[in-house]
Design an enzyme around this catalytic site. Sequence first.
Site, PDB file in Angstrom:
ATOM      1  N   ASN A 191      40.106  45.266  43.569  1.00 11.85           N
ATOM      2  CA  ASN A 191      39.047  45.020  44.559  1.00 11.85           C
ATOM      3  C   ASN A 191      39.119  45.948  45.773  1.00 11.85           C
ATOM      4  O   ASN A 191      38.101  46.336  46.321  1.00 11.85           O
ATOM      5  CB  ASN A 191      38.998  43.542  44.961  1.00 11.85           C
ATOM      6  CG  ASN A 191      40.286  43.053  45.579  1.00 11.85           C
ATOM      7  OD1 ASN A 191      41.364  43.582  45.308  1.00 11.85           O
ATOM      8  ND2 ASN A 191      40.194  42.041  46.407  1.00 11.85           N
ATOM      9  N   LYS A 229      51.545  50.855  39.665  1.00 12.06           N
ATOM     10  CA  LYS A 229      50.784  50.518  38.454  1.00 12.06           C
ATOM     11  C   LYS A 229      49.419  50.051  38.927  1.00 12.06           C
ATOM     12  O   LYS A 229      49.202  48.888  39.237  1.00 12.06           O
ATOM     13  CB  LYS A 229      51.517  49.415  37.690  1.00 12.06           C
ATOM     14  CG  LYS A 229      51.294  49.386  36.178  1.00 12.06           C
ATOM     15  CD  LYS A 229      49.862  49.213  35.749  1.00 12.06           C
ATOM     16  CE  LYS A 229      49.367  47.794  35.852  1.00 12.06           C
ATOM     17  NZ  LYS A 229      47.913  47.686  35.602  1.00 12.06           N
ATOM     18  N   SER A 277      43.645  48.506  35.623  1.00  7.45           N
ATOM     19  CA  SER A 277      42.950  49.241  34.556  1.00  7.45           C
ATOM     20  C   SER A 277      41.467  49.409  34.846  1.00  7.45           C
ATOM     21  O   SER A 277      40.828  50.339  34.360  1.00  7.45           O
ATOM     22  CB  SER A 277      43.125  48.512  33.230  1.00  7.45           C
ATOM     23  OG  SER A 277      44.491  48.430  32.934  1.00  7.45           O
ATOM     24  N   GLY A 326      47.667  40.412  43.400  1.00  2.00           N
ATOM     25  CA  GLY A 326      46.795  40.101  42.269  1.00  2.00           C
ATOM     26  C   GLY A 326      46.563  38.607  42.189  1.00  2.00           C
ATOM     27  O   GLY A 326      46.741  37.885  43.178  1.00  2.00           O
ATOM     28  N   GLU A 348      51.295  38.789  46.919  1.00  2.00           N
ATOM     29  CA  GLU A 348      50.049  38.541  47.666  1.00  2.00           C
ATOM     30  C   GLU A 348      49.039  38.104  46.621  1.00  2.00           C
ATOM     31  O   GLU A 348      48.552  38.927  45.836  1.00  2.00           O
ATOM     32  CB  GLU A 348      49.555  39.822  48.354  1.00  2.00           C
ATOM     33  CG  GLU A 348      50.486  40.381  49.423  1.00  2.00           C
ATOM     34  CD  GLU A 348      50.397  39.665  50.759  1.00  2.00           C
ATOM     35  OE1 GLU A 348      49.639  38.686  50.882  1.00  2.00           O
ATOM     36  OE2 GLU A 348      51.113  40.078  51.678  1.00  2.00           O
ATOM     37  N   LEU A 349      48.730  36.807  46.594  1.00  2.00           N
ATOM     38  CA  LEU A 349      47.968  36.282  45.446  1.00  2.00           C
ATOM     39  C   LEU A 349      46.573  35.796  45.836  1.00  2.00           C
ATOM     40  O   LEU A 349      46.036  36.199  46.865  1.00  2.00           O
ATOM     41  CB  LEU A 349      48.790  35.187  44.777  1.00  2.00           C
ATOM     42  CG  LEU A 349      50.221  35.612  44.420  1.00  2.00           C
ATOM     43  CD1 LEU A 349      51.003  34.474  43.797  1.00  2.00           C
ATOM     44  CD2 LEU A 349      50.228  36.826  43.494  1.00  2.00           C
ATOM     45  N   CYS A 362      40.237  38.798  48.433  1.00  2.00           N
ATOM     46  CA  CYS A 362      41.170  37.662  48.337  1.00  2.00           C
ATOM     47  C   CYS A 362      40.913  36.651  49.437  1.00  2.00           C
ATOM     48  O   CYS A 362      41.102  35.459  49.240  1.00  2.00           O
ATOM     49  CB  CYS A 362      42.600  38.157  48.393  1.00  2.00           C
ATOM     50  SG  CYS A 362      42.923  39.203  49.817  1.00  2.00           S
ATOM     51  N   GLU A 380      39.145  29.852  42.758  1.00  2.00           N
ATOM     52  CA  GLU A 380      38.763  31.130  43.342  1.00  2.00           C
ATOM     53  C   GLU A 380      37.612  31.715  42.518  1.00  2.00           C
ATOM     54  O   GLU A 380      37.809  32.114  41.373  1.00  2.00           O
ATOM     55  CB  GLU A 380      39.964  32.080  43.317  1.00  2.00           C
ATOM     56  CG  GLU A 380      39.703  33.375  44.024  1.00  2.00           C
ATOM     57  CD  GLU A 380      40.912  34.302  44.009  1.00  2.00           C
ATOM     58  OE1 GLU A 380      41.590  34.391  42.970  1.00  2.00           O
ATOM     59  OE2 GLU A 380      41.158  34.946  45.034  1.00  2.00           O
TER      60      GLU A 380
END
Length: 483
Positions: A151, A174, A177, A227, A249-250, A283, A385
Site C-alpha cells: 500500500n 522482500k 509481489s 503487513g 506493524e500489522l 493501515c 479490516e
Amino acid sequence: MEVQGMIIGGKFVTESGTGKYIDVINPATEEVIARVPAASEEQVDEAVQAAWKAFERWSRFSPFERARFLHKAAQLVEERAEEIGRILTAEEGKPLKEAVSEVKGSAEVLRYFAEAGKRVFGEIIPLDKANLQSIVIRQPIGVVAAITPWNYPVQLLAWKVAAALAAGCTVVAKPPSETPLSPLKFLACFLDAGLPEGAVNGVTGAGSVVGKSLILHPLVRKVSFTGSTEAGKKVMEYCAFGVKRVSLELGGQSPLIVCADADLEKAVKGGVRRSFRNMGQVCNSVNRIYVEKPIYETFVEKFVAETRKLRIGNGLTDPDVDLGPMVSLEALEKVKEHIEDAVRKGAKVLCGGKKPEGEQYAKGYFFEPTVVVDVTHDMLIMREETFGPAVGIMPFESLEEAIAWSNATRYGLAAYVYTSSLERARRICLGLECGNIGLNNVDVATIYAPYTGWKESGFGTDLGPEGILSYLEMKHIKVEFAD
Ligand code: NAD
C-alpha cells in the site's frame, strides 16, 4: 516483457532460480507492465550471505560515515522521485502526485535516520562499590530482513531500511509481489550511493515461500515486518525458531470519534480524507465513525456531500484525481463482501457501493467511495479490516460508550478524535487502546515520533527516536577498576 532485477550482492539479478516469474499488473488498466523473478532458496541465501559479509564493513563505519552514504542515497531518491513515483502509480494505482510525495517523503526518512544514528548513546551506571562501574553500549544487531506490503511500497520500506542502515545493520528486503518495482528502484539508489556491496539487497517472490526462507535463514538476526495480522502471526512463529528479534506493524480497524463540540467542517474533511485516501488501503484508515447524537444527522449529510466530491480515475494519466483504482481484484472483492454483509444485516448505503459508471472505468479495479449507516457491530465493516473505500457511521450517546466501542476490537493501531473540549479529549485519549491517536487531525504517522501498534496490530516501533533502537542490541560491560 521487461524483467525488473532483484538486487543481490550489489548486482541486478534478472534470472529466477526457480524458473518462475511474477507478473506485475497496472490496476488501472489490468495490463501486465513487468515481471520479477520468484527467487529460489539459493538466491535468498546468496542475498543473506552478501548482507552478512557487508555487515562486517558497514557496522564498523562510524555513524557519521554511514550518514554521508545515507544523505547521498536520499539525494538520489529525491532526484528520481518522479521516475519512481510513476512506477509506483503504475503498479499500485494511487494518484501520481501522492506517489511522488511518498518517494520524496522516503528521502526525508533517510535524512532523519542518518542524523538519528549519530545520537545513539550508551549509559554509565554507578554501582554499589567505588571501583565498579557498569557501561551500557548499543551495537547493531546484524542482518535485517525487511518485509513490506504494497500500500505504501516505498515509504514503508524506507522506514525500515533507513533505520537499520543508520544503526549499522545490513538489509535483505522482500518487497510485496503486487508492487515490487518501485521498491527495487528505491533500493537501487543505495547501490548508486556507493554503499558497500551487499549492504542492501532485495529479493522478490511469494511471502509464504521467499519471505519464510528469508526469516528462517540462520544469519538473519532481526525481522522487521509490516503487513497483515494473519501473516504477522506466521512471521512471529518462524522467528520463534531462532528466537529472532522481530518488529510487527500489522493491521488495524480504526475508529473516529466526533463529539458534538467538534469543529464540524474539520471533522468531516478529516474523516473523508482518512476513510478514503489511497482507496482506504491504509493501515490506519478510518473504518468506523462514532458521532455524538445531537450532530449525527448533520455530520452524515456533510460527510456524504464531501465524499461525492472525490474524483476517481487513472492517476497516471489524470493528475487531478483524488482516488485511483484498488490494488487488485482480490482487494476489490473484499470491499464488496464487507458492504454486502452490512446490507444483508440491515445497513443502508448512502453513497458509492459500486463501480463508477463510464467508459474510462471499463477496465481497472475502480470502486466508488462508500458510506454506510444503520450499522451494527456484528457487521464485518465495523469489525474487520476492510482495507478499502468503505466506512460505517453510527451515533453515540455517552463518551464511555464511544470509548468502549472503539476498543471492542482485536486491533489497536490508530484512532481519531475531534473535540474542542480539553477534558473530553483527555478522557478519550487515555481510554483508547491503541498506539497512535490523531486529536483534531487525521495524519498520525510522522517521521519524528514513534509509530507502534497495540494488541493484534503488533509491537515494536518504526520512526521517531525509538525507531532506530529496534536495530540495536544492548550490551552491558561491568568494569572493575584497580582501586
Ligand atoms: P500481507 O501480510 O499479505 O503481506 C505483507 C508482506 O508480507 C508481503 O511482502 C508478503 O509477501 C509478505 N508475506 C506474506 N505472508 C508471509 C509469510 N507467511 N511469511 C513471510 N512473509 C509473508 O499484507 P498486504 O496485503 O501486502 O498489506 C496489507 C496489510 O498490511 C494490511 O493488513 C495493513 O493494515 C497492513 N499494514 C500495516 C501497516 C502498519 O504500519 N501497521 C502499514 C501498512 C500496511
